[in-house]
Structures are given as C-alpha cells and as structure tokens.
Design a protein around this motif. Structure first.
Motif, PDB file in Angstrom:
ATOM      1  N   TRP A 161      -5.891   7.057   2.947  1.00  0.00           N
ATOM      2  CA  TRP A 161      -7.119   6.581   2.315  1.00  0.00           C
ATOM      3  C   TRP A 161      -7.014   5.127   1.900  1.00  0.00           C
ATOM      4  O   TRP A 161      -7.972   4.359   2.047  1.00  0.00           O
ATOM      5  CB  TRP A 161      -7.455   7.460   1.109  1.00  0.00           C
ATOM      6  N   LYS A 162      -5.869   4.724   1.373  1.00  0.00           N
ATOM      7  CA  LYS A 162      -5.722   3.346   0.908  1.00  0.00           C
ATOM      8  C   LYS A 162      -5.787   2.351   2.059  1.00  0.00           C
ATOM      9  O   LYS A 162      -6.361   1.255   1.923  1.00  0.00           O
ATOM     10  CB  LYS A 162      -4.394   3.187   0.155  1.00  0.00           C
ATOM     11  N   TYR A 186      -2.401   9.756   0.349  1.00  0.00           N
ATOM     12  CA  TYR A 186      -2.846   8.562  -0.367  1.00  0.00           C
ATOM     13  C   TYR A 186      -2.861   7.354   0.567  1.00  0.00           C
ATOM     14  O   TYR A 186      -3.807   6.544   0.548  1.00  0.00           O
ATOM     15  CB  TYR A 186      -1.916   8.272  -1.549  1.00  0.00           C
ATOM     16  N   PHE A 187      -1.832   7.222   1.379  1.00  0.00           N
ATOM     17  CA  PHE A 187      -1.745   6.070   2.273  1.00  0.00           C
ATOM     18  C   PHE A 187      -2.900   6.066   3.271  1.00  0.00           C
ATOM     19  O   PHE A 187      -3.487   5.011   3.544  1.00  0.00           O
ATOM     20  CB  PHE A 187      -0.405   6.071   3.000  1.00  0.00           C
ATOM     21  N   THR A 210     -12.577   4.303  -1.490  1.00  0.00           N
ATOM     22  CA  THR A 210     -12.478   4.484  -2.937  1.00  0.00           C
ATOM     23  C   THR A 210     -11.699   5.745  -3.266  1.00  0.00           C
ATOM     24  O   THR A 210     -11.890   6.787  -2.644  1.00  0.00           O
ATOM     25  CB  THR A 210     -13.879   4.581  -3.565  1.00  0.00           C
ATOM     26  N   ILE A 211     -10.793   5.644  -4.254  1.00  0.00           N
ATOM     27  CA  ILE A 211     -10.009   6.789  -4.702  1.00  0.00           C
ATOM     28  C   ILE A 211     -10.319   7.061  -6.161  1.00  0.00           C
ATOM     29  O   ILE A 211     -10.213   6.171  -7.017  1.00  0.00           O
ATOM     30  CB  ILE A 211      -8.509   6.542  -4.527  1.00  0.00           C
ATOM     31  N   GLU A 241       1.990   7.156  -6.549  1.00  0.00           N
ATOM     32  CA  GLU A 241       0.953   8.132  -6.892  1.00  0.00           C
ATOM     33  C   GLU A 241       1.290   9.513  -6.344  1.00  0.00           C
ATOM     34  O   GLU A 241       1.046  10.528  -6.998  1.00  0.00           O
ATOM     35  CB  GLU A 241      -0.390   7.642  -6.375  1.00  0.00           C
ATOM     36  N   GLU A 274       2.501   1.764  -3.452  1.00  0.00           N
ATOM     37  CA  GLU A 274       1.520   2.341  -4.369  1.00  0.00           C
ATOM     38  C   GLU A 274       1.290   3.822  -4.065  1.00  0.00           C
ATOM     39  O   GLU A 274       1.187   4.655  -4.975  1.00  0.00           O
ATOM     40  CB  GLU A 274       0.197   1.586  -4.256  1.00  0.00           C
ATOM     41  N   SER A 275       1.213   4.141  -2.784  1.00  0.00           N
ATOM     42  CA  SER A 275       0.975   5.535  -2.383  1.00  0.00           C
ATOM     43  C   SER A 275       2.134   6.434  -2.800  1.00  0.00           C
ATOM     44  O   SER A 275       1.926   7.562  -3.258  1.00  0.00           O
ATOM     45  CB  SER A 275       0.767   5.617  -0.868  1.00  0.00           C
ATOM     46  N   ILE A 333       0.841  -1.207   0.000  1.00  0.00           N
ATOM     47  CA  ILE A 333       0.000   0.000   0.000  1.00  0.00           C
ATOM     48  C   ILE A 333       0.871   1.250   0.000  1.00  0.00           C
ATOM     49  O   ILE A 333       0.602   2.214  -0.720  1.00  0.00           O
ATOM     50  CB  ILE A 333      -0.952  -0.014   1.219  1.00  0.00           C
TER      51      ILE A 333
END
Length: 629
Positions: free
Chosen positions: A616-617, A613-614, A622-623, A550, A546-547, A543
């Motif tokens: 929320w993930k 981002y992290f 949902t993003i 992005e 990925e964050s 996660i």
C-alpha cells in the motif's frame, strides 16, 4: 485509486488465531511434509540417494498460489545442459500497467536433516512433521524457517491484501478460489510477481540462466522483496543491506613420494592449518586485504542493533568456557560476522549441509618404543594439548584399545554444543576443525618427527604416526570414515570488497603454494557467490523500513547478514537497477541449517503484515492507522 487501507483490518486478518493464518499454516504443514532437500542426501541407511527433483513441492506450491489468486503460473524447465538443475516457479497478479510491480522471492528447497535414521537430534520426531510447542509460538520441522516461512509470509501477505482491497471479509476467505476477476485486480494497489527457487541451498546452479530465459517477466519490476534472511532478534525487524559471499572447494591430498614420513591425513591437516593465523583470522592474504573497512558510522549503527553478547554466544551454542576470537562485545561480534572474511573446514567424507560443527576429532596411532609407555605418552600429549588451546575449547584425549606396537588415542576439540550456521554466527567463533589442524601441525614436523621432546622420547623413530579424521557428534559419539582418502571441504565466507572469482583463485594459489613435500593436491570447486552490499538512497528503502516497523510493532533497523545468498548478487546483475529488499521471516533462534529447525510465529506474521503495508505504501495510497488506547 484513492482507496483507504484500514490497518485494523490487517491486524485482525494476520493474527495468530485468525482463519486466514490457520489456512496458511496448514499449507506450511503440507510443505514441511515434503522432502525437498537439494543436497546432502543419503544421510543414513535407507535414506534417498539422490536429491529431490522438486516436482512434488512445486506441484503443491502451484496449487497454493492458484488458490490465493495468482495466474500465469509457470514451472520453468532449466537448460538441459546444466546437470542437477531444477525448475523455478513464477506467477503473477497484474492490476494495471500504471501501477508499480513488486517482485517477491523465496525458495522451496531445504537443507539435509543432519541426523541418523531415528532422528535423535530432532527429539525422535521426523523432520518432515511440523510440531508446535505448547503456546504455539514456535513449530519444528525442516524448512519451517528457511525458507518456507518466506514462502508462506508472501502467500499470507498477498491473500490478506486481496481481502482488504476487495472487502472480502475479515475471516480471510474470498467467495471463490483461483484467479481474480478483472474488477478485483483493479482494486489492488500494485502488480505482484513471485519467483520461487528450488536450488538456493545447493548454490543456485541455474537460477540466472532461468531468469534470462524469462527476462520479460522481470522487466517491469521496481523492487524485489527477498524473504530469506534473519531478523536481528526475535520479533525485531531488520532490513538487510549486506551479505557475505562464499566459495567452497573440495581439497584432497594424495601421497606421491612413498618415502614421505607423513601419512596423507597428517599432510592434509598441516595444509589446512595454514588457512588461519595465530589469532584465528584468515591467512589468505589476497582475500583478507580486500575486505572493505568498517567506518565509524557503520560501527555506531551496529551498536544500535538490539542484541547482546550473551544472545550471540547462545546463537552459536558456545560452551561457557569457549573464548571468542574477537573482543567480548556484541558490536565486535556483529562487525566480524558481517564484514570480515573467514574460513571454515569440515571433513570431506561427512555428509551434511553445513560446514561449521561444534566438535572435531582425529584418531592418532603412535608407534611406541615400549608398550608400557602408553600412559606416560598420554600425559605428555595432555600437556601439549593444554599448551595449544588458546580459545579454551573442551578437549578430550581418549585411549582406544592399543595393540602390542602402538598407542591409539581419539583427540576431540569442542567449542559448542551444536552445529551452528557458519554464515549466521561464523567469524568470531573458533572453528574446532581448524584448531585441531593447528594442534596436529605443531605436534608433527614436516619430516614426520614429533616436535615436543617429552612426547617424542616414547616413540619408535622408524615408524610413521597414522592420523584418521573422525566424525564427531555433539554428544561425543565418534567414528572413523569408511573412505580412507584425505579429503576436506574448505569454505570461505567473503566480506564485501571481494568477488567470487578472485577469492576462488586466491584460495587455489594459497593451497597450491603450501602443499607438503611428497604430496599432490586435487581441488574440486563447489558452490560460490560474491558478497553484496546496497546503497539505501532510494525512497523504497525508507518505505520498507516504515513498513517493517508497522508490521512488527517494533522499530526496524538496517542490518547485515553474515550468511551467503549467492543468488542476490547474481540476481541484481541479471535484473539491473531495481531495489533489493531483504527482510526476515525468521529469527536467530530458529536453528536454520541445524537439527531442530523452528519457525517463529511472531516473525512470520510480522513479516507478512510488513509486506502488506509495503504494497500500500509503495502505491501512495492512504493508510488508516491502528488505533491506540
């Protein structure tokens, strides 16, 4: 909760020209303006004589967190029996016990300025003034990168999260400052906690004790985001999964036998010379043999780190002629920086935060048979220096005004045009202080005679060669120290596989076994910490990767750090089984632990966006992605 996070809003909120970013950069400027050095003060006449008590920087940070919306803000007092300990700061925003809790760490203390009272190496500008370059991509100031970028990235991320979660507008302003109302907190995707330390640069003296004082604060955390490491390159995010450890010891030699033909400083150099082998690798066998070997898969991973040989040399400030101690490839440099234990030394009377310097020197006084032999002696010494310079350092042999009985020379070894961070670049770079020690060891025998006959024939055999350590600046300025004792700070950066306690004992044993005859060894232990590696089998690491991709708009990579953050290994022991996520808010060009330290805007903002981002993930929300043309 079924909320939708619109990434377009985040990109507008955390942008170089946004109001939200401007607000947090103003706080950065205020924090840089505060002297929160935790070590190495009294650097010049009129400088403070004791480290900061951290009260001023803590007060400002409490105000900062309160305005963002944190509550239960606590400046914890360390145990009174720990001399020199300073507080930690804790704060939180609790949304729901049903949501994950993310802990975030950064530190508020800073390195010394490493300059004179005119701040010559800072361009004549006080290190407590934040100064931007023309395009506002970088700003200079002590602590601006390490680690105020980490502090502000956390603050900026939480502020942006609140704006997005509550629809508070895209200008980065809530309707009010201070703690959030209950309805607002319910809209957050996770619970948030911070811990800001004030002792990281001086070894985290009381951090674990203070964590244990407040253990309930940390019990519900599922991970800790640590914003105190470098990214692999400017604007390129990395998730750090390993750190070297560190042991530092003050080494002093005292003469016990008046008949010895070695002066104390010569004896010390000869002892220090035993710390490395001919290929500059660590000669403390019990430490070197515990380094965990690098696998073929790990080496292949290092080859994908976006850097080059030239960038690595630039990061160390190496002179063009200076040879590395490893093969000339970026992969070999990275492997040595991350996974190889190595040793550094600096003169013990030099006031500085770092240990690795680009130049080292000593003043040698040779008793002559005849005064007119001075020039011939200089030529013979030049020959000997050239024969014992395997890494092609720049050498200087400068005569100092001789008297009737002796010829005095300053000998300087120079590998780099700056004082690089020993943890970040150290390992593949030759250490001038150790190369100097090796040369003196080869020049002067244990009985005080000079080894090369073409030098020895000019010297009075009944008189001792005197050696004094020099303080050498990057521009070549040099001077002897006021204190006459033979003292050095020895630092070993420990690769994974070692522990602080076993490595410290191994260093003690090595030195005690090699003390020159007629001298006694005095050791005083300084800071230390074990190396650290983490497995990445938890989904939280994916996660974060990925964050980061992005948040920066660049592919992220797994990375390591040659530097040492003693708190990480200790914190993992104290907190138990939670995921440590070490991410960078600054870049290799930041000159951390050097004069001229700078923050990188692209790394600061990328780090802050990645943290959002992290948040929320990790909640599974949902993003909505950023639209691409």
């Amino acid at each position: 909760m079924n909320q939708v996070f619109n990434a377009e809003t985040l990109v507008r909120l955390i942008a170089p020209d946004s109001e939200l970013v401007a607000k947090h950069l103003d706080m950065m400027e205020q924090m840089v303006a505060i002297d929160s050095r935790s070590l190495g003060v009294n650097e010049f006449p009129g400088d403070r004589e004791t480290p900061s008590d951290m009260i001023e920087i803590l007060d400002l940070t409490c105000k900062y967190l309160n305005e963002i919306g944190f509550e239960n803000i606590l400046v914890n007092q360390p145990p009174s029996e720990l001399a020199g300990a300073t507080p930690i700061l804790m704060a939180e925003i609790l949304s729901s016990p049903d949501k994950p809790t993310v802990l975030m760490y950064a530190h508020l203390d800073k390195q010394p300025y490493m300059d004179d009272g005119k701040f010559t190496q800072w361009g004549g500008i006080s290190p407590t003034k934040l100064v931007w370059n023309e395009d506002r991509s970088r700003a200079q100031g002590r602590g601006a990168a390490d680690d105020l970028s980490g502090v502000v990235a956390i603050g900026m991320a939480v502020d942006a999260l609140i704006q997005i979660a509550t629809g508070g507008g895209e200008n980065g302003s809530r309707n009010s400052k201070g703690p959030l109302d209950e309805q607002t907190k319910k809209h957050l995707p996770c619970n948030l906690k911070v811990i800001f330390e004030t002792e990281e640069e001086s070894g985290s003296i009381s951090l674990i004790d203070q964590i244990l004082q407040n253990k309930s604060f940390f019990e519900d955390c599922v991970c800790v985001i640590i914003t105190d490491v470098l990214n692999p390159d400017t604007g390129v995010p990395g998730l750090t999964t390993s750190l070297r450890g560190i042991v530092q010891s003050w080494v002093t030699l005292e003469q016990k036998d008046a008949s010895s033909k070695l002066c104390e400083q010569t004896a010390l150099y000869k002892l220090l010379a035993t710390l490395i082998r001919d290929n500059h690798s660590l000669n403390v066998k019990a430490i070197a043999e515990r380094d965990i070997p690098v696998t073929a898969e790990e080496r292949a991973g290092y080859s994908r780190i976006p850097t080059t040989l030239e960038k690595q040399r630039q990061a160390g400030g190496l002179l063009q002629q200076t040879r590395l101690t490893v093969p000339d490839t970026a992969v070999d440099i990275i492997q040595t920086q991350l996974r190889t234990s190595y040793v550094n030394v600096r003169p013990g009377h030099r006031v500085a935060g770092g240990v690795l310097f680009g130049s080292a020197g000593a003043r040698l006084s040779f008793p002559l048979k005849q005064k007119e032999d001075g020039q011939a002696l200089a030529e013979a010494l030049q020959d000997h220096l050239a024969q014992h310079n395997p890494y092609q350092l720049a050498l200087a042999l400068d005569p100092v005004e001789p008297d009737a009985r002796q010829a005095v020379f300053d000998v300087v070894f120079k590998s780099a045009d700056k004082a690089p961070h020993s943890g970040v670049v150290g390992g593949p770079m030759p250490v001038p202080e150790l190369q100097l020690a090796r040369w003196i060891d080869r020049l002067i025998l244990p009985d005080g005679r000079v080894a090369p006959q073409n030098v020895n024939r000019f010297l009075d055999p009944d008189s001792m060669i005197e050696v004094q350590a020099l303080h050498v600046e990057n521009d070549g300025k040099r001077w002897t120290f006021d204190q006459a004792t033979a003292k050095a700070l020895v630092e070993i950066r420990l690769a994974p596989g070692n522990t602080e306690d076993s490595a410290r004992q191994a260093l003690i044993d090595h030195l005690q076994d090699r003390v020159p005859a007629g001298f006694s060894l005095v050791l005083n232990q300084d800071k230390g910490g074990s190396p650290w590696m983490t497995a990445i089998d938890s989904s939280i690491f994916n996660i974060m990767l990925e964050s980061l991709s992005e948040g920066f708009g660049q592919d992220s990579c797994l990375y390591g750090c040659g530097g040492s953050i003693p708190f990480v290994a200790k914190l993992m022991d104290a907190l138990g089984d939670i995921a440590p996520l070490c991410i960078g808010a600054y870049d290799p060009a930041c000159r951390m632990h050097e004069p001229g330290e700078t923050l990188s805007m692209v790394d600061l903002l990328g780090c802050a966006r990645s943290i959002v981002y992290f948040f929320w993930k990790i909640s599974g929300e949902t993003i909505t992605p950023v639209k691409t043309s």
